[in-house]
Design an enzyme around this catalytic site. Structure first.
Site: not given
Length: 597
Positions: A296, A440-442, A447
């Site tokens: 992240r 992506y990556e949440g 977040q």
């Protein structure tokens, strides 16, 4: 044409002057050997690698993309040679554990190198970035035997790691995954299932690919509490640690994407593949978060890197592009028109991009500093203080930097006018490549909910109080008259943030919908205040050094900071009102009314 030169002067300013990294490193045993000279040499060599090896492949790699043939993925022309240069130079293990062949460089330094990587070639950089996260996970959670076997070749770049989470029916809600792990009775497991959107899941860069896979044991409890973590190599490992026969790991397809086309985004099928468990049964998600949190911050830096190269390229264009005359009269009367930077609106866009880029660089370094302290400092209280800040700031680093990075690529593209929409200038590629970083990556909405729900609401603002206390300690040092506007404004913004936080916590205690309703606006408010803190630190130092500086660096820093203070930071006023409007305006419209028949 696109242009990139690593911003070494600004990087050194942030590292050495703003955060005094040399003093911090000298105070911790694990980093005492990292001298300013060594750090400078690493950054300079990193600049050469990224400018000369990676950046020339960016446009061509996007045009060619990855090729999928009979289960194999071939990366764009030049990627294999560039990856070999990265590996042979020791860059794959730059931040790795020295016990297993890594170089042990602090995070404050590696975030700056990562920025260079993403700025020069974002699609290529995703391959080593995933490997960095995978090695961090293994170093943190694997047994000594596994670390001795896997970390050295991964630090060397001979093997490269991936992260396998998402399934067709399971994205954010990982508790729904169906991939199974059956124990074989010999300490290994049979892994069966399908994963999608696997970055670097198959390619021709390294001799082996090491997949870190979330799966469920037969006796797994439902939901996320039933997830375990497994290491599944593409090729099984022989007794002498060389790659052996093929494991039952197959690439089913690669995605055709809006951007990052040189990065292979794969469908990976585990057809009874052999794997080994990492960590404890049913505790896999907690272990995977070690990698996810690293990624992240890394993806936040992707936004920064693309914002920086977009800015540099746009300014190179702006120097040459002649259009109309300055409002106050010709600046270049010998030419038919003036360069477009004479126009206030073009300067508005350029200063917006630069202010966010330089704020993002300082913020990423600040988060990196907290990571170093939380890992290496000898005092338990100091480590916990830093770890709490990392928990608070990680969703901001991912979401706010990538949002502002995307904004930066769009505003930089706008400076070109119509030329920015054409591929040969590179500007449109930066927009496309930056867009994925918000997803992506949440996703950035996730977040924001993590920040508002877990990091603020759940502990009633405890982590936020740590941050605001640190900012106020800095404000107590701002005693000069020149810093009065910064000190007064930043104190007012801290109070605004605290008041809004208190209001959301109160409202959320009565109605849980208030958390999600406030989340994105709250993250943006927090980000603007955090960047104001970064800019105040930079401006304070620049004011102290400007008079003795003939280069103009510090004077420019003060001027860009003033733009942030006067034209960007006031956005918090609107965000405050949006947050306080509450959830009712979002939730009262009947669900059926959203659909068009």
């Amino acid at each position: 044409m696109a242009k990139y030169k690593a911003p070494l002067r600004d990087m050194q300013f942030v590292l050495n002057e703003v955060f005094e990294a040399d003093k911090l490193w000298a105070s911790m045993e694990a980093t005492q050997e990292v001298t300013p000279d060594l750090a400078e040499a690493i950054l300079e060599e990193g600049a050469k690698l990224t400018e000369h090896e990676l950046f020339p492949l960016n446009l061509s790699g996007d045009a060619e993309g990855c090729r999928f043939e009979k289960g194999q993925v071939f990366t764009p022309k030049g990627f294999k040679e560039a990856y070999q240069a990265l590996s042979e130079g020791g860059w794959m293990g730059l931040g790795g554990n020295p016990e297993y062949g890594g170089q042990g460089m602090p995070k404050m330094l590696t975030v700056l190198f990562e920025e260079m990587l993403y700025a020069s070639n974002a699609a290529f950089t995703l391959y080593p970035a995933l490997n960095n996260g995978a090695t961090l996970l293994l170093d943190s959670h694997a047994s000594d035997e596994i670390k001795e076997k896997y970390l050295p070749p991964m630090y060397e770049g001979r093997w490269i790691g991936t992260m396998c989470l998402t399934e067709p029916h399971s994205g954010t809600d990982l508790g729904l995954i169906r991939t199974k792990a059956e124990p074989k009775g010999d300490g290994t497991y049979t892994i069966s299932g399908n994963k999608i959107w696997i970055t670097g899941g198959e390619h021709d860069l390294a001799e082996n690919i090491i997949h870190l896979v979330l799966a469920k044991l037969p006796d797994a409890p439902p939901g996320t509490k039933g997830i375990s973590l497994f290491l599944v190599p593409k090729l099984k490992i022989n007794e002498d640690n060389s790659p052996g026969e093929a494991n039952q790991v197959n690439c089913g397809a690669i995605e055709h994407k809006m951007g990052i086309k040189g990065s292979a985004t794969c469908v990976i099928n585990f057809d009874g593949a052999e794997g080994i468990m990492i960590g404890e049964p049913h505790r896999g998600l907690a272990a995977m978060f070690t990698m996810m949190n690293y990624e992240r911050l890394s993806i936040g830096i992707q936004g920064l890197g693309l914002g920086e190269v977009a800015y540099q390229s746009a300014m190179d264009f702006a120097k040459e592009r002649l259009q109309s005359r300055a409002p106050t009269g010709p600046k270049n009367p010998e030419k038919p028109a003036d360069p477009i930077l004479v126009h206030p609106d073009v300067r508005r866009m350029a200063l917006n991009v630069r202010a966010f880029n330089e704020g993002s660089r300082a913020f990423a370094s600040y988060v990196g500093m907290q990571l170093d302290i939380s890992k290496y400092h000898e005092d338990d209280t100091t480590r916990k203080h830093a770890a709490d800040l990392v928990a608070l700031l990680t969703p901001v680093a991912k979401a706010f930097i990538t949002d502002r990075g995307f904004d930066a690529t769009v505003e930089a593209q706008q400076i070109y006018g119509g030329s920015g929409y054409c591929t040969e200038w590179g500007a449109e590629q930066y927009v496309r490549d930056a867009r994925i970083a918000q997803i992506y990556e949440g996703t950035n909405g996730i977040q924001a909910m993590d920040l508002m729900g877990r990091k603020v609401f759940a502990n009633k603002g405890e982590f936020l109080n740590i941050f605001t206390k640190d900012v106020r300690e800095f404000l107590a040092e701002c005693t000069s008259a020149n810093m009065a506007p910064w000190a007064e404004t930043l104190e007012a913004e801290l109070k605004r943030l605290e008041n809004v936080t208190e209001a959301v916590i109160k409202a959320g205690s009565e109605n849980p919908e208030e958390i999600g309703a406030a989340a994105v606006d709250y993250l943006n408010l927090f980000g603007l205040v955090a960047y104001a803190y970064m800019w105040a630190r930079m401006v304070k130092l620049a004011q102290e050094k400007a008079d003795a500086d003939s280069s103009g660096f510090y004077a420019a820093k003060i001027q860009v900071g003033n733009h942030y203070l006067k034209r960007i930071l006031p956005r918090t006023l609107a965000l405050e009102q949006q947050i306080l409007a509450g959830s009712e305006v979002l939730m009262t419209l009947e669900e059926e009314a959203f659909y068009v028949e």
